[in-house]
Scaffold this active site. Structure first.
Site, PDB file in Angstrom:
ATOM      1  NE  ARG A  62     -68.256   5.200  -0.396  1.00  0.00           N
ATOM      2  CZ  ARG A  62     -68.486   5.936  -1.408  1.00  0.00           C
ATOM      3  NH1 ARG A  62     -69.255   5.443  -2.493  1.00  0.00           N
ATOM      4  NH2 ARG A  62     -68.153   7.302  -1.785  1.00  0.00           N
ATOM      5  CG  ASP A 103     -90.876  -8.755  25.547  1.00  0.00           C
ATOM      6  OD1 ASP A 103     -91.676  -9.287  24.818  1.00  0.00           O
ATOM      7  OD2 ASP A 103     -91.319  -7.581  25.895  1.00  0.00           O
ATOM      8  CD  GLU A 149     -97.328 -18.407  24.868  1.00  0.00           C
ATOM      9  OE1 GLU A 149     -96.576 -18.801  25.610  1.00  0.00           O
ATOM     10  OE2 GLU A 149     -98.212 -18.944  24.209  1.00  0.00           O
ATOM     11  CB  CYS A 206     -86.271 -25.005  14.529  1.00  0.00           C
ATOM     12  SG  CYS A 206     -87.087 -26.305  15.700  1.00  0.00           S
ATOM     13  CB  CYS A 258     -85.095  -5.785  30.267  1.00  0.00           C
ATOM     14  SG  CYS A 258     -84.396  -6.486  28.512  1.00  0.00           S
ATOM     15  CB  CYS A 271     -87.657 -28.921  12.520  1.00  0.00           C
ATOM     16  SG  CYS A 271     -86.519 -29.504  13.653  1.00  0.00           S
TER      17      CYS A 271
HETATM   18 ZN   LIG Z   1     -86.657 -28.464  15.516  1.00  0.00          ZN
END
Ligand SMILES: [Zn+2]
Length: 341
Positions: free
Chosen positions: A7, A125, A128, A166, A183, A246
């Site tokens: 499928r 979560d 860091e 980024c 949460c 970046c």
């Molecule tokens: Zn960046």
């Protein structure tokens, strides 16, 4: 090609060629909580070659409301999330290679764990770890898919190095601990996690089958309670921003020395402690020693020790999660007293 994927191969966006490509790909999932359970399930059923599941935690009763791969028996058996997910998913699809690692992803192990990934899926979560993933993936040019949810709201974004902004382009620095909702303080409804993970994996399927033209652009934000879907266009940020990661190619999170550090865990009233040099604990010996001062149970994956109002969970590599406190120095003290360095 087996009937199993008929499928999916019939779908115009994938086809037999796309399915063939998929079957040669490796995905790494970092974090197997609410988002990660749905992501892992969808990836394994899609027939990729290999799924690697990285998670540092064990299953608690409050996880069952939304973490769809786990059940009550897993809690009774004290299984880490990565192991419970691995066992369940291998029953779903015995043909694909599944690997699990019960570790905290950090600069010292990220290369080993992520180097052969064709894609990295964010099920974490905390920022860091997300910035660490961002550093590694931008440096190694591996696409990764950010995902997060809280309450009835979720966020997701594709990060394709050299092609899109980024995570650091958008969020310049890590939000300080305690300033972001979790949460455990704000609650969460399960459908938002399923929805965000489903978007992440739809995007992953596009990337893994080389359908880059159809990728979702920008940051998507969905609130299922207020019935809102928003798309924030961030494409031109890359041109404007002088991004540390970046543009300047400084990988600050990759070069951090995390050994010996402690981390407060996502509003859970718990602290994680890493063993300074890694370790190879003899669980039976440690259990025999601790039985004299508290309540101990253990299996080959972890040891649980209850004393007073604290609970220490210790993994064979010496890493420990100490619940009952958010105080890092108190947790370190407990670690030194009961486990030793
Ligand atoms: Zn960046």
């Amino acid at each position: 090609m087996s009937e199993r994927y008929a499928r999916q191969a019939l779908f115009y966006g994938i086809g037999r060629q796309g399915q063939q490509r998929l079957m040669e790909k490796t995905a790494v999932l970092v974090g197997c909580g609410a988002l990660g359970c749905t992501s892992a399930n969808l990836l394994v059923r899609s027939g990729i070659k290999c799924l690697k599941i990285i998670d540092r935690d064990y299953i608690e009763e409050s996880n069952l409301q939304r973490q769809s791969l786990f059940d009550e028996e897993d809690i009774e058996k004290n299984l880490p999330k990565a192991i419970a997910a691995h066992k369940k998913l291998q029953k779903v699809n015995s043909h694909i290679q599944i690997e699990s690692a019960i570790v905290d992803l950090n600069p010292s192990n990220i290369e080993t764990l992520l180097h052969n990934a064709n894609i990295v899926i964010d099920g974490t979560d905390n920022f860091e770890t997300r910035f660490l993933i961002n550093d590694y993936c931008v440096k190694s040019r591996i696409p990764w898919i950010y995902g997060a949810c809280i309450g009835s709201t979720g966020l997701t974004m594709n990060i394709v190095p050299t092609k899109t902004p980024c995570l650091r382009c958008i969020l310049e620095n890590v939000p300080p601990f305690g300033t972001t909702e979790t949460c455990d303080t704000e609650g969460i409804i399960a459908p938002i996690a399923s929805m965000i993970a489903s978007i992440q994996i739809a995007e992953a399927l596009k990337i893994l089958t080389d359908n880059f033209d159809t990728l979702s652009k920008g940051l998507v934000k969905i609130d299922l309670w207020r019935n809102e879907i928003k798309r924030m266009h961030v494409e031109d940020i890359k041109e404007k921003a002088d991004c540390v990661t970046c543009k300047q190619q400084k990988y600050e999170f990759l070069s951090r020395n995390t050994y010996g550090t402690t981390t407060s865990l996502c509003g859970r009233n718990a602290v994680q402690i890493l063993h300074p040099h890694g370790s190879n604990l003899d669980m039976a010996r440690l259990a025999a020693r601790l039985e004299k001062v508290g309540n101990v149970s253990f299996n080959s994956f972890l040891l649980r020790f209850k004393t007073d109002k604290y609970e220490l969970t210790v993994f064979p590599d010496g890493r420990s999660i100490i619940s009952g406190t958010n105080d890092a120095s108190l947790a370190k003290g407990l670690y030194a007293k009961y486990i030793g360095m």
